[in-house]
Design an enzyme around this catalytic site. Structure first.
Site, PDB file in Angstrom:
ATOM      1  N   GLN A   1       0.787  -1.244   0.000  1.00  0.00           N
ATOM      2  CA  GLN A   1       0.000   0.000   0.000  1.00  0.00           C
ATOM      3  C   GLN A   1       0.818   1.294   0.000  1.00  0.00           C
ATOM      4  O   GLN A   1       0.558   2.204  -0.799  1.00  0.00           O
ATOM      5  CB  GLN A   1      -0.938   0.003   1.220  1.00  0.00           C
ATOM      6  CG  GLN A   1      -1.833   1.203   1.283  1.00  0.00           C
ATOM      7  CD  GLN A   1      -2.642   1.322   2.560  1.00  0.00           C
ATOM      8  OE1 GLN A   1      -3.205   2.372   2.819  1.00  0.00           O
ATOM      9  NE2 GLN A   1      -2.735   0.281   3.368  1.00  0.00           N
TER      10      GLN A   1
ATOM     11  N   GLU B   1       1.193  -1.029   8.534  1.00  0.00           N
ATOM     12  CA  GLU B   1       0.385   0.125   8.949  1.00  0.00           C
ATOM     13  C   GLU B   1       0.154   0.231  10.471  1.00  0.00           C
ATOM     14  O   GLU B   1       0.514   1.235  11.090  1.00  0.00           O
ATOM     15  CB  GLU B   1      -0.957   0.047   8.198  1.00  0.00           C
ATOM     16  CG  GLU B   1      -2.039   0.977   8.689  1.00  0.00           C
ATOM     17  CD  GLU B   1      -1.787   2.418   8.294  1.00  0.00           C
ATOM     18  OE1 GLU B   1      -1.538   2.661   7.107  1.00  0.00           O
ATOM     19  OE2 GLU B   1      -1.830   3.291   9.167  1.00  0.00           O
TER      20      GLU B   1
ATOM     21  N   ASP C   1       0.504   4.031   6.034  1.00  0.00           N
ATOM     22  CA  ASP C   1       0.812   3.643   4.656  1.00  0.00           C
ATOM     23  C   ASP C   1       0.501   4.769   3.679  1.00  0.00           C
ATOM     24  O   ASP C   1       1.390   5.395   3.106  1.00  0.00           O
ATOM     25  CB  ASP C   1      -0.027   2.419   4.257  1.00  0.00           C
ATOM     26  CG  ASP C   1       0.600   1.122   4.725  1.00  0.00           C
ATOM     27  OD1 ASP C   1       1.779   1.132   5.103  1.00  0.00           O
ATOM     28  OD2 ASP C   1      -0.088   0.094   4.712  1.00  0.00           O
TER      29      ASP C   1
ATOM     30  N   GLY D   1      -9.527  20.526  18.908  1.00  0.00           N
ATOM     31  CA  GLY D   1      -9.180  21.862  18.436  1.00  0.00           C
ATOM     32  C   GLY D   1      -9.440  22.893  19.519  1.00  0.00           C
ATOM     33  O   GLY D   1      -9.625  22.557  20.694  1.00  0.00           O
ATOM     34  N   GLY D   2      -9.495  24.143  19.133  1.00  0.00           N
ATOM     35  CA  GLY D   2      -9.716  25.223  20.091  1.00  0.00           C
ATOM     36  C   GLY D   2     -11.179  25.361  20.481  1.00  0.00           C
ATOM     37  O   GLY D   2     -11.506  26.075  21.426  1.00  0.00           O
TER      38      GLY D   2
END
Ligand SMILES: CC(C)(COP(=O)(O)OP(=O)(O)OC[C@H]1O[C@@H](n2cnc3c(N)ncnc32)[C@H](O)[C@@H]1OP(=O)(O)O)[C@@H](O)C(=O)NCCC(=O)NCCSC(=O)C(=O)O
Length: 429
Positions: A24, A149, A178, A257-258
């Protein structure tokens, strides 16, 4: 696809890649280059890339070439070469002279064991860009290790931060070890080609390691690691208390996130009947009003209070969303400018009108086993990527064409090389 018409007007037109990649990580990278217009020659051992057979399906009692192979190897030509034969090495060396890039993702030391360390390749073609993917790169304590992977996800930090905080470390469905490394390698190759163009044709070695790429893709988790070490307590997002932790915990569906975010159930409550929404600060008052609360509710309107009370906050949101389908909530929230999207199953993604409009689920025609669908090219260039996607090649389909047209060998040479076993394994004794 016997006569493969190479595009002449695309970003990588004129770049020729000797693609020794398999499985892959490598093929996903070289397919991107092919879609940008490069001439990608898939160089396989006579037994072929193992994924031609792996996870193959059966139609009318006949084993088909796997979708695993077909979806990662479009727009390539295939040559089989036995590198352990003298004649095979003659073909390989001529290809090295004629190509701009060689790519591989063999296990550690394979090309050297085959007699072709980097120095030998550079001697054959000083302009060559020598690009490879390894689990852990060419130096350091792990450089002799093979990798798949999930190993890269485990060792790059991803598994430890993915999943339920009360459950085991979890691998991601996005194959960042991968395919993610393949994208990094493609970037390195394009940069090396640019450098070569502006620096007297000098090639260089480009290396992308799977552990490194996973770390890069987990960059913002390492941001949180530094914040935790700095004593930041306001990581309210991560369910359990984080004060005093020295590592980033698993965060289930927290946004990371924020702004806080979460996956919220909708009717009729099937496995993928969820929306993912982000409570982006500027639209919180609108959201609060929509779900029946006061826009300045002091438990949720100020960011710090919302972080602290988020479990209660999500309960209120769920009370609202349970009355609607994920499509209805998505439509309404987007009307209100609240960032939100439905969780789509693979079945829903490939039928999604936007996905189809972007040609991200696209039909490849002309494979002898029939047309098939594949995930399209995720990068769009205004001068276009290749117009048409050609199906993955048959094993050794272009042996003669490449030997003559690319290597420049004559008909007599081709026959001699064939006779001498360049393209096949020796018969079993
Ligand atoms: C994926 C691997 C673990 C697979 O291991 P192996 O199946 O043992 O393959 P290797 O690459 O190590 O070795 C290939 C062998 O084939 C021989 N070989 C290769 N090409 C030729 C030709 N043309 N002719 C003759 N012999 C050949 C080569 O000499 C090696 O033999 P010997 O010299 O005798 O050994 C490894 O390739 C690897 O660690 N690659 C780097 C990391 C990587 O890309 N991983 C992503 C995997 S994809 C994935 O995770 C996924 O799809 O899922």
């Amino acid at each position: 696809m016997g006569n493969y018409p190479l595009p002449t007007d695309k970003a990588l037109s004129g770049v020729r890649v000797l693609d020794m990649t398999h499985v892959q990580a490598g093929p996903t990278s070289s397919q991107l280059l092919a879609w940008l217009g490069a001439d990608v020659i898939k160089f396989e051992a006579p037994t072929g890339d193992i994924t031609r057979q792996q996870l193959a399906h059966v139609v009318d009692g006949k084993r088909q070439e796997s979708f695993y192979f077909k979806m990662l190897n479009a727009n390539k030509r295939s040559i089989t070469v036995n590198m352990k034969s003298k004649a095979g090495q003659e073909v390989f060396e001529q290809l090295i002279r004629k190509c701009d890039v060689i790519m591989d993702n063999f296990g550690p030391g394979v090309l050297t064991r085959l007699g072709y360390p980097d120095e030998k390749l550079q001697e054959l073609n000083p302009g060559l860009v020598i690009a490879s993917i390894k689990g852990f790169g060419s130096s350091g304590p792990y450089s002799d290790y093979k990798a798949y992977e999930p190993i890269a996800q485990a060792m790059g930090g991803s598994m430890s931060v993915t999943g339920d905080p009360n459950g085991p470390p979890t691998i991601s469905g996005a194959f960042i070890g991968d395919s993610g490394t393949g994208v990094h390698l493609a970037l390195g190759i394009v940069a090396a080609i640019y450098h070569r163009t502006h620096n007297g044709g000098k090639g260089q070695i480009v290396e992308a390691a799977m552990q490194d790429s996973v770390m890069n893709l987990c960059r913002v988790k390492f941001r949180d690691h530094l914040r935790l070490l700095g004593g930041t307590a306001e990581l309210a997002e991560y369910g359990p208390p984080t004060l005093g932790l020295t590592y980033v915990p698993r965060a289930l569906n927290d946004s990371g996130g924020g702004h806080i975010g979460n996956a919220i159930p909708c009717k009729p409550f099937g496995p993928n009947d969820y929306i993912y929404m982000v409570a982006q600060a500027p639209v919180v008052p609108v959201l609060l009003k929509e779900i029946g609360l006061e826009p300045d509710d002091e438990r949720f309107a100020p960011a710090a209070a919302r972080n602290k009370n988020q479990h209660e906050f999500w309960k209120y949101v769920s009370e609202y969303t349970k009355n609607y389908t994920k499509q209805e909530v998505t439509a309404r929230f987007n009307e209100l400018d609240i960032p939100c999207g439905p969780v789509l199953s693979t079945e829903e993604v490939v039928a999604d009108p936007h996905v189809l409009h972007r040609e991200m689920w696209t039909k490849i025609e002309g494979h002898p086993e029939g047309d098939y669908y594949t995930v399209g090219m995720p990068v769009k260039l205004s001068l276009g990527e290749v117009d048409k996607k050609y199906p993955s090649p048959g094993l050794g389909e272009h042996n003669e064409q490449i030997t003559k047209d690319v290597c420049g060998f004559s008909e007599a040479d081709f026959n001699r090389l064939k006779e001498a076993g360049a393209y096949t394994l020796p018969p079993k004794k």
